[in-house]
Each structure stands twice: as C-alpha cells, then as structure tokens.
Design a protein around this motif. Sequence first.
Motif, PDB file in Angstrom:
ATOM      1  N   GLY A 164       0.796  -1.218   0.000  1.00  0.00           N
ATOM      2  CA  GLY A 164       0.000   0.000   0.000  1.00  0.00           C
ATOM      3  C   GLY A 164       0.830   1.270   0.000  1.00  0.00           C
ATOM      4  N   GLU A 165       0.137   2.388   0.087  1.00  0.00           N
ATOM      5  CA  GLU A 165       0.738   3.732   0.117  1.00  0.00           C
ATOM      6  C   GLU A 165       1.557   4.026  -1.133  1.00  0.00           C
ATOM      7  N   VAL A 166       1.049   3.545  -2.283  1.00  0.00           N
ATOM      8  CA  VAL A 166       1.650   3.846  -3.581  1.00  0.00           C
ATOM      9  C   VAL A 166       0.625   4.627  -4.398  1.00  0.00           C
ATOM     10  N   TYR A 167       1.034   5.763  -4.942  1.00  0.00           N
ATOM     11  CA  TYR A 167       0.119   6.655  -5.652  1.00  0.00           C
ATOM     12  C   TYR A 167       0.678   6.957  -7.034  1.00  0.00           C
ATOM     13  N   ARG A 168      -0.192   6.834  -8.056  1.00  0.00           N
ATOM     14  CA  ARG A 168       0.233   6.997  -9.446  1.00  0.00           C
ATOM     15  C   ARG A 168      -0.261   8.323 -10.010  1.00  0.00           C
ATOM     16  N   VAL A 169       0.623   9.015 -10.720  1.00  0.00           N
ATOM     17  CA  VAL A 169       0.289  10.311 -11.297  1.00  0.00           C
ATOM     18  C   VAL A 169       0.661  10.302 -12.785  1.00  0.00           C
ATOM     19  N   PRO A 170       0.154  11.287 -13.569  1.00  0.00           N
ATOM     20  CA  PRO A 170       0.405  11.283 -15.017  1.00  0.00           C
ATOM     21  C   PRO A 170       1.871  11.544 -15.358  1.00  0.00           C
ATOM     22  N   MET A 171       2.330  10.825 -16.365  1.00  0.00           N
ATOM     23  CA  MET A 171       3.688  10.979 -16.894  1.00  0.00           C
ATOM     24  C   MET A 171       3.674  11.989 -18.039  1.00  0.00           C
ATOM     25  N   SER A 172       4.798  12.592 -18.317  1.00  0.00           N
ATOM     26  CA  SER A 172       4.975  13.352 -19.547  1.00  0.00           C
ATOM     27  C   SER A 172       5.230  12.361 -20.682  1.00  0.00           C
ATOM     28  N   TYR A 173       4.275  12.272 -21.601  1.00  0.00           N
ATOM     29  CA  TYR A 173       4.329  11.347 -22.732  1.00  0.00           C
ATOM     30  C   TYR A 173       3.993  12.180 -23.965  1.00  0.00           C
ATOM     31  N   PRO A 174       4.972  12.861 -24.545  1.00  0.00           N
ATOM     32  CA  PRO A 174       4.697  13.872 -25.568  1.00  0.00           C
ATOM     33  C   PRO A 174       3.780  13.413 -26.693  1.00  0.00           C
ATOM     34  N   LEU A 175       3.869  12.148 -27.125  1.00  0.00           N
ATOM     35  CA  LEU A 175       3.015  11.675 -28.205  1.00  0.00           C
ATOM     36  C   LEU A 175       1.551  11.621 -27.788  1.00  0.00           C
ATOM     37  N   ARG A 176       1.292  11.429 -26.485  1.00  0.00           N
ATOM     38  CA  ARG A 176      -0.063  11.101 -26.052  1.00  0.00           C
ATOM     39  C   ARG A 176      -0.652  12.039 -24.998  1.00  0.00           C
ATOM     40  N   ASP A 177       0.019  13.132 -24.653  1.00  0.00           N
ATOM     41  CA  ASP A 177      -0.559  13.985 -23.606  1.00  0.00           C
ATOM     42  C   ASP A 177      -0.923  15.383 -24.102  1.00  0.00           C
ATOM     43  N   GLY A 178      -1.275  15.463 -25.383  1.00  0.00           N
ATOM     44  CA  GLY A 178      -1.826  16.715 -25.882  1.00  0.00           C
ATOM     45  C   GLY A 178      -0.836  17.833 -26.067  1.00  0.00           C
ATOM     46  N   GLY A 179       0.446  17.498 -26.195  1.00  0.00           N
ATOM     47  CA  GLY A 179       1.434  18.530 -26.465  1.00  0.00           C
ATOM     48  C   GLY A 179       1.834  19.355 -25.264  1.00  0.00           C
ATOM     49  N   LEU A 180       1.628  18.844 -24.056  1.00  0.00           N
ATOM     50  CA  LEU A 180       2.047  19.584 -22.863  1.00  0.00           C
ATOM     51  C   LEU A 180       3.559  19.755 -22.849  1.00  0.00           C
ATOM     52  N   SER A 181       4.016  20.918 -22.425  1.00  0.00           N
ATOM     53  CA  SER A 181       5.448  21.113 -22.208  1.00  0.00           C
ATOM     54  C   SER A 181       5.871  20.325 -20.975  1.00  0.00           C
ATOM     55  N   GLY A 182       7.180  20.206 -20.789  1.00  0.00           N
ATOM     56  CA  GLY A 182       7.656  19.519 -19.601  1.00  0.00           C
ATOM     57  C   GLY A 182       7.189  20.186 -18.327  1.00  0.00           C
ATOM     58  N   ALA A 183       7.242  21.522 -18.279  1.00  0.00           N
ATOM     59  CA  ALA A 183       6.805  22.254 -17.092  1.00  0.00           C
ATOM     60  C   ALA A 183       5.319  22.050 -16.846  1.00  0.00           C
ATOM     61  N   GLU A 184       4.519  22.051 -17.920  1.00  0.00           N
ATOM     62  CA  GLU A 184       3.072  21.864 -17.757  1.00  0.00           C
ATOM     63  C   GLU A 184       2.742  20.457 -17.285  1.00  0.00           C
ATOM     64  N   ALA A 185       3.431  19.452 -17.851  1.00  0.00           N
ATOM     65  CA  ALA A 185       3.193  18.080 -17.425  1.00  0.00           C
ATOM     66  C   ALA A 185       3.614  17.874 -15.971  1.00  0.00           C
ATOM     67  N   ALA A 186       4.712  18.521 -15.567  1.00  0.00           N
ATOM     68  CA  ALA A 186       5.144  18.422 -14.168  1.00  0.00           C
ATOM     69  C   ALA A 186       4.129  19.080 -13.241  1.00  0.00           C
ATOM     70  N   ALA A 187       3.603  20.239 -13.642  1.00  0.00           N
ATOM     71  CA  ALA A 187       2.607  20.923 -12.820  1.00  0.00           C
ATOM     72  C   ALA A 187       1.367  20.059 -12.662  1.00  0.00           C
ATOM     73  N   ARG A 188       0.963  19.363 -13.710  1.00  0.00           N
ATOM     74  CA  ARG A 188      -0.185  18.447 -13.634  1.00  0.00           C
ATOM     75  C   ARG A 188       0.082  17.330 -12.626  1.00  0.00           C
ATOM     76  N   ALA A 189       1.279  16.741 -12.679  1.00  0.00           N
ATOM     77  CA  ALA A 189       1.625  15.666 -11.752  1.00  0.00           C
ATOM     78  C   ALA A 189       1.669  16.164 -10.315  1.00  0.00           C
ATOM     79  N   VAL A 190       2.281  17.325 -10.112  1.00  0.00           N
ATOM     80  CA  VAL A 190       2.398  17.893  -8.763  1.00  0.00           C
ATOM     81  C   VAL A 190       1.021  18.204  -8.194  1.00  0.00           C
ATOM     82  N   GLU A 191       0.141  18.754  -9.023  1.00  0.00           N
ATOM     83  CA  GLU A 191      -1.214  19.064  -8.544  1.00  0.00           C
ATOM     84  C   GLU A 191      -1.931  17.794  -8.095  1.00  0.00           C
ATOM     85  N   THR A 192      -1.750  16.705  -8.846  1.00  0.00           N
ATOM     86  CA  THR A 192      -2.369  15.440  -8.454  1.00  0.00           C
ATOM     87  C   THR A 192      -1.839  14.976  -7.105  1.00  0.00           C
TER      88      THR A 192
END
Length: 424
Positions: A164-192
């Motif tokens: 237990g105590e394992v939590y999964r968040v979105p990865m930066s996957y440029p082909l499949r995440d709508g063109g998010l920049s690295g900073a934007e993908a990191a902000a999404r993960a951090v918010e989660t």
Amino acid sequence: MMSSEELHKRRGAAVARGVGSVINSYVDHASGGTVTDVEGREWIDFAAGIAVTNVGNSAPRVVEAVRAQVERFTHTCFMVAPYESYVAVCERLNALTPGGFEKRSALFNSGAEAVENAVKIARHATGRPAVVVFDHAYHGRTNLTMALTAKNMPYKHRFGPFAGEVYRVPMSYPLRDGGLSGAEAAARAVETVEKQVGAENVAALLIEPIQGEGGFVVPAPGFLPALREWATAADVVFIADEIQTGFCRTGDWFACDHERVEPDLVALAKGIAGGLPLAAVTGRAELMDAVHAGGLGGTYGGNPIACAAALASIETMHELDLVAAARRIESVLVPRLRAIAERSGGRVAEVRGRGAMLAVELVQPGTVTPDPVGTAAVSAACHSAGLLTLTCGTYGNVLRFLPPLVISDDELERGLDILAAAFD
C-alpha cells in the motif's frame, strides 16, 4: 550438442511455464554484437540481455577479473566477512552518479531489490509512508515493485494484493498527452500529488528518467528538473530508477545527466557488471546513513565475483568511451529508423529515445491508436531473419532497440537491413 528443438522439449518438462523467452533458439556463445545458437546460427543482438551487456558479452577485462576472483574466493557474505572489492564498487558509484554531494552506496542483487531498498531508505529517513510513481512505469516483479509498476499483464495479473501507500500520477508522454510542455506536465503531476496525497505524506517520488518497459517514453524537456525542484521544496526524496538507462546507455553515464538533474537516491543494476547479477542504491550520505546498522543487506548482495565484474566493466566503459559509443549508435540508428517511419504509411507514430536506447511506436495508420498486432508481426519477422528485438509499452506497440555499446557499424547496418525488410 543438443539441438534447440531438443532443448525446448527438455525445457517444457523442467521449467515453469511462467518463465517466458523471446525466441526458442538456445544460445551457445555470444560476442560483442552477436549471439550464436547451438545450431551455429548467428543473431544480430539488438537486446543486450535487456540493456545488461553494455560492454558486450565476455568482455576481456570482465572475463579476466571474474576468473581471477573465482580462484581467490567465491563468497563470504559482506555482512559476515567483508572484502575490498565491495568497497571499491561503492567508491566508483559514489563518484560516477549525478550530484557533487557526499554519497554512500549499498549493493544488492537485482533492479527490483535496488528499487525496494531505495524506498525503504526514503521511508526510514523521512518517517513518511507514501511513494509517488508514474503512469507507464515499470520497477520490478517483487510485491512492492509490482505495486510501483503500472502495467497489469504480464507483470501484476492475479499476483495481488500489493503493498500500500503507492500513488500513481500522469507521466509526460509527448506523443499522447496533448502537447504539454515539460513544465506543464510536471505541474499536472504535482497538482495530483498535492490534492490526492498531500506533500507532507510523501516519502519519495520515484521515476525512470526515460521509461523502459512502459515504452521508452522520453519526457518533454523540463519535466524532470521541475519535479526535482518540487521534491526539494517539499522535502520529498527524489529517486531516479536508472536501472535500464544507466552506465552509458543513453549517451551519458546516467540519463539524469542530460538535464543535470541530481537525484537524492539512484537505483542501479543491469549494465553495472557485464552480465553478472549486481545492483545498487547510491545517494546522499545523510539519507543512506539514516538507516540503522543491519537494516540494509542480503546474503548475496555485492558478491565478490559480481563486484570484480563491475569494476572491470566500469574500466571498460572508460577505456572504450562507451558514452561516445552510445551517441555513435544513435547517429547510425536514428536516420535509418526515420527512413523506415517515412515508408511505413503512417504506421510509425514516433521514433524516440536517446543514445543506444531507441524505439519506434506503431499505430493504426493515420491515428495514434496502438497497433500491438503489427508490432508483434514485425518483431517476429526480425527473429525469423536473425535479429534479436524486443517489444515493450503499456499498449504492447513499441519496438525497442538496445544493442551492446561495443557493436560494430557493420553489425548495426546488418540489423537495420533486417528491420527494414521486416517492415516492408
């Protein structure tokens, strides 16, 4: 000598069905960039034992070092009667891994053990329980590392319940995440993390700088540095799983070096010892030394033969400049892979990777819908023609290429000719 067919019959009666193999030919010997089976058939090696034989099979320094060590002693257990080579490997790792701070290392047997011990260290040092991991991640086959791994089949299916105590968040996957920049993908993960876990509960953030089994996913530039910055501010231990990416594989000693990211802890294995089983956790001295005496270890961890092989492998990497070799391999493979992609009628969505860790992702023409059937067919055609290739990816639609770093240009070109014919 028995034929591969005869050996395969023996295997069916002796080896558990759950242990699979990519091909049904049985190996007799191997060299730098080739593998030869018991029938004498030569295979171009684009697998390297899954990124293990970076220095090639039976590398001269490794053979010499292993032979000398076997003649002296094979095992005492470092926790019982220590020896110099264990200390020397730790010294080399402390010097080689990213970060100019004071470090310590501990040696283990496998990548899964390294990851599991890195998590143990982070939890012990912080007093916090939660571990953050990413979509498409692969970290091993033990109970905890299965929990850390994203893909169900074949790694997790019906093996639970998991730790237990394992939590999964979105990865930066440029082909499949709508063109998010690295900073934007990191902000999404951090918010989660902050909304669903709470930073104050997180012991560690664990990430592969380039994902391996998940599809050789290379995060957008800036993703790793942004996560590193957040982890520092939140007092979260940043763990880099460099098990597949380490030891010159990506054209740097470690993949974190590419963006000058300095992990608190690094999990290491695969390419460390020229094919012998060895793994390590290396990291900040204050974290590594936070664990009480006896809290880390294992009977075979840092076996003297494996340590001798590791020291010889690291010497070989320096002597042959395998960082430059990985970049040379990239310069040969990428143009050919892009040419294959252009002729594929839209079946190759992306050529990606770094150094000698490269991949193509196959899709239904003109879409990003994964094509695992086509991927398996291309790989099978390669095998039939004498090229060892591997597939990977959450969707089973990625062909990955991991040649030994000592492979010759001629062997590379022969392998690429086979690959191109398989696609055609």
